[in-house]
Design a protein around this motif. Structure first.
Motif, PDB file in Angstrom:
ATOM      1  N   LYS A  13     -16.790  -1.519   5.557  1.00 27.64           N
ATOM      2  CA  LYS A  13     -15.662  -1.656   4.632  1.00 27.64           C
ATOM      3  C   LYS A  13     -15.089  -3.069   4.618  1.00 27.64           C
ATOM      4  N   ARG A  15     -13.917  -4.743   7.346  1.00 34.03           N
ATOM      5  CA  ARG A  15     -12.846  -4.919   8.320  1.00 34.03           C
ATOM      6  C   ARG A  15     -13.396  -5.595   9.570  1.00 34.03           C
ATOM      7  N   LYS A  17     -12.944  -6.304  13.394  1.00 30.33           N
ATOM      8  CA  LYS A  17     -12.276  -5.837  14.624  1.00 30.33           C
ATOM      9  C   LYS A  17     -11.919  -7.087  15.409  1.00 30.33           C
ATOM     10  N   THR A  83      -2.394  -9.138   4.612  1.00 35.03           N
ATOM     11  CA  THR A  83      -2.927  -7.875   5.118  1.00 35.03           C
ATOM     12  C   THR A  83      -2.428  -7.618   6.534  1.00 35.03           C
ATOM     13  N   ASP A  86      -4.560  -3.115  11.391  1.00 31.69           N
ATOM     14  CA  ASP A  86      -4.335  -1.681  11.565  1.00 31.69           C
ATOM     15  C   ASP A  86      -4.205  -1.335  13.052  1.00 31.69           C
ATOM     16  N   ARG A  90      -8.024  -3.887  13.426  1.00 27.95           N
ATOM     17  CA  ARG A  90      -8.928  -4.368  12.374  1.00 27.95           C
ATOM     18  C   ARG A  90      -8.133  -5.047  11.268  1.00 27.95           C
ATOM     19  N   LEU A  92      -8.678  -6.406   7.293  1.00 29.71           N
ATOM     20  CA  LEU A  92      -9.533  -6.343   6.107  1.00 29.71           C
ATOM     21  C   LEU A  92      -9.723  -7.730   5.519  1.00 29.71           C
TER      22      LEU A  92
END
Length: 146
Positions: A13, A15, A17, A83, A86, A90, A92
């Motif tokens: 996706k 993302r 890490k 952004t 999360d 991660r 994006l």
């Protein structure tokens, strides 16, 4: 202070890490909000939002008639996106920038003192080889007291 490098991977996706060594420095001091952008599209820059806001404040005082200022604004806004990190650490990287910087799969994350830079690993290694640190560079650094 963000220093050193770590290998990391982007998931399907897009993302990234965030490597634990960098996350441990960033999260407690600078939070989990980032401005993700690029200057030329060859790498991805992850600016903690507090750091990015200081850059924006300096740019806001510069004349918008200055061609360098406009080129900078155009580049960082074209590639840029705010952004949050999360809960799994991660971040994006949006598709336009992922494609332009060719960051997929394995990447290298470099600490650049107050921001992180993400490169396609093989592209970065090629860059190191084709544009190595020279004796002239070392002399210039010495002149700066480094």
């Amino acid at each position: 202070m963000l220093r050193g490098s770590s290998l990391a991977k982007l998931d399907e996706k897009g993302r990234l890490k965030l490597p634990a060594a960098f996350r441990g420095v960033l999260e407690p001091k600078l939070g989990s909000d980032f401005f993700v952008t690029s200057l030329r599209g060859e790498s991805v820059r992850l600016y903690p939002m507090d750091v990015w806001i200081r850059i924006e404040e300096r740019i806001a005082h510069a004349s918008s008639l200055n061609p360098s200022v406009m080129r900078f604004r155009n580049a960082v806004n074209y590639f840029g996106q705010s952004t949050p990190m999360d809960a799994q650490g991660r971040i994006l990287i949006h598709p336009l920038l992922r494609e332009r910087a060719n960051v997929r799969g394995e990447v290298v994350v470099l600490g650049q003192q107050d921001f992180l830079e993400v490169w396609n690993r093989s592209a970065f290694e090629e860059r190191l080889q084709s544009d190595p640190l020279t004796d002239a560079d070392l002399g210039a650094l010495s002149d700066l007291g480094i």
